[in-house]
Design an enzyme around this catalytic site. Structure first.
Site, PDB file in Angstrom:
ATOM      1  N   HIS A  60       0.829  -1.201   0.000  1.00 27.00           N
ATOM      2  CA  HIS A  60       0.000   0.000   0.000  1.00 27.00           C
ATOM      3  C   HIS A  60       0.868   1.258   0.000  1.00 27.00           C
ATOM      4  O   HIS A  60       0.429   2.320  -0.428  1.00 27.00           O
ATOM      5  CB  HIS A  60      -0.917   0.037   1.229  1.00 27.00           C
ATOM      6  CG  HIS A  60      -1.956  -1.036   1.229  1.00 27.00           C
ATOM      7  ND1 HIS A  60      -1.719  -2.288   1.733  1.00 27.00           N
ATOM      8  CD2 HIS A  60      -3.233  -1.038   0.774  1.00 27.00           C
ATOM      9  CE1 HIS A  60      -2.821  -3.021   1.599  1.00 27.00           C
ATOM     10  NE2 HIS A  60      -3.752  -2.289   1.028  1.00 27.00           N
ATOM     11  N   ASP A  69      -4.148  -6.097  -7.966  1.00 32.31           N
ATOM     12  CA  ASP A  69      -4.427  -5.382  -6.728  1.00 32.31           C
ATOM     13  C   ASP A  69      -4.676  -3.917  -7.089  1.00 32.31           C
ATOM     14  O   ASP A  69      -4.478  -3.500  -8.248  1.00 32.31           O
ATOM     15  CB  ASP A  69      -3.248  -5.540  -5.758  1.00 32.31           C
ATOM     16  CG  ASP A  69      -3.662  -5.431  -4.296  1.00 32.31           C
ATOM     17  OD1 ASP A  69      -4.756  -4.905  -4.020  1.00 32.31           O
ATOM     18  OD2 ASP A  69      -2.893  -5.869  -3.420  1.00 32.31           O
TER      19      ASP A  69
END
Length: 326
Positions: free
Chosen positions: A167, A239
């Site tokens: 992230h 993702d």
């Protein structure tokens, strides 16, 4: 937000976005969640294929459903109980909850192996610290969920042994191919052999297979390893392309095109309507300029449509949800 707005309506009805992903901030109560999802489905009824409504509902600390519903255990707790029948039942319960709201895709279960205590992002999201336990319980969970929704196993080729959170930045998995095949890849290989329909590819640099591109943008990893070596012909989704692992290292539009060229069927964009719009424009431009062939696009369209048909997806309204048993 918590309600339909003009921009997402246009993205679905006019730009033909194939699906949406919902987060906890979008689902604040049972009544509100049903209303939002029904509105999303209604906007899509002018399109030929039903809308994918996706969510990350792993259990434990990664849950998005409204707080009125009882939470299911974290994967680590499920794996430590070591009862595959119970794991299946928990997976089926998660799928039943989601389907009750009209959600048809779950970005779960996690097939990463919790092999690095310093890992900042996996931890109790994994079923265990060895390939066998993760495989047994990950597959049981996947099969349970698949009774109601599409389970998307993640994060290929394995996010367990990393020190960075994708992230935030791009993690590197430095193991050689022999170790990866015997450890990190084992749960994915077994899940594919057990009928996995969808795989999420992570933003990880894996030099053993590709020294330049992260897995989510890598043809050697998506096409050569996942599709050809492991024999997976289901849907590959990236993702979230707005995560730091991509945003800090690649130009967004280029990364989107690279992912599709590498073999990804769906581009996941978790944040920013502007990003969704620019992704669509980048793919259109790549097609019109000849960079992206009709054949490559049609491969993905066929896989996605086949998945929607297999799971009997539709845009029918939910109307209401009885949460007494959920």
């Amino acid at each position: 937000g918590e309600a339909m707005d003009e921009t997402v309506s246009r993205l679905i009805a006019k730009r033909h976005a194939g699906g949406v992903i919902l987060y906890g901030r979008n689902l604040t109560s049972v009544t509100q969640a049903v209303s939002l999802i029904d509105d999303l489905k209604a906007v899509n009824r002018s399109n030929d294929a039903p809308l994918l409504i996706g969510i990350d509902e792993e259990g434990g600390r990664v849950t998005r459903l409204p707080g009125e519903l009882a939470k299911t255990p974290a994967s680590r707790d499920i794996g430590s109980r070591d009862d595959p029948e119970w794991t299946y039942a928990v997976g089926e319960l998660i799928g039943e909850k989601l389907a009750a709201f009209g959600i048809n895709v779950n970005f779960a279960p996690v097939l990463d192996i919790d092999s690095n205590p310093q890992n900042p992002v996996i931890g109790d999201r994994a079923f265990g610290s060895d390939p066998d336990r993760v495989s047994v319980h990950g597959i049981a969970s996947m099969r349970g969920m698949a009774q109601h929704v599409v389970p998307v196993v993640k994060h290929f080729p394995g996010h367990g042994d990393t020190h960075e959170d994708s992230h935030v930045d791009l993690p590197v998995v430095s193991h050689d191919a022999e170790r990866l095949r015997s450890f990190e890849l084992q749960p994915f290989q077994r899940a594919i052999a057990s009928g996995a329909d969808a795989v999420m590819v992570a933003h990880l640099l894996v030099p053993a297979y590709d020294e330049q591109y992260p897995a989510s943008l890598s043809k050697p990893i998506i096409t050569d390893l996942l599709r050809e070596e492991l024999g997976f012909d289901g849907v590959v989704v990236t993702d979230d392309m707005t995560m730091g692992a991509i945003a800090e290292h690649d130009e967004f539009a280029t990364a989107v095109v690279d992912a599709v060229l590498a073999g990804a069927d769906q581009i996941l964009i978790g944040h920013g309507y502007d990003r969704a719009e620019s992704a669509i424009e980048a793919l259109e431009e790549a097609f019109l300029s000849g960079v992206l062939s009709a054949e490559r696009l049609e491969e993905s369209v066929r896989r996605v449509l086949k998945l929607k048909i297999k799971y009997g997806m539709n845009d029918d309204p939910v109307g209401s949800v009885d949460i007494e048993d959920r």
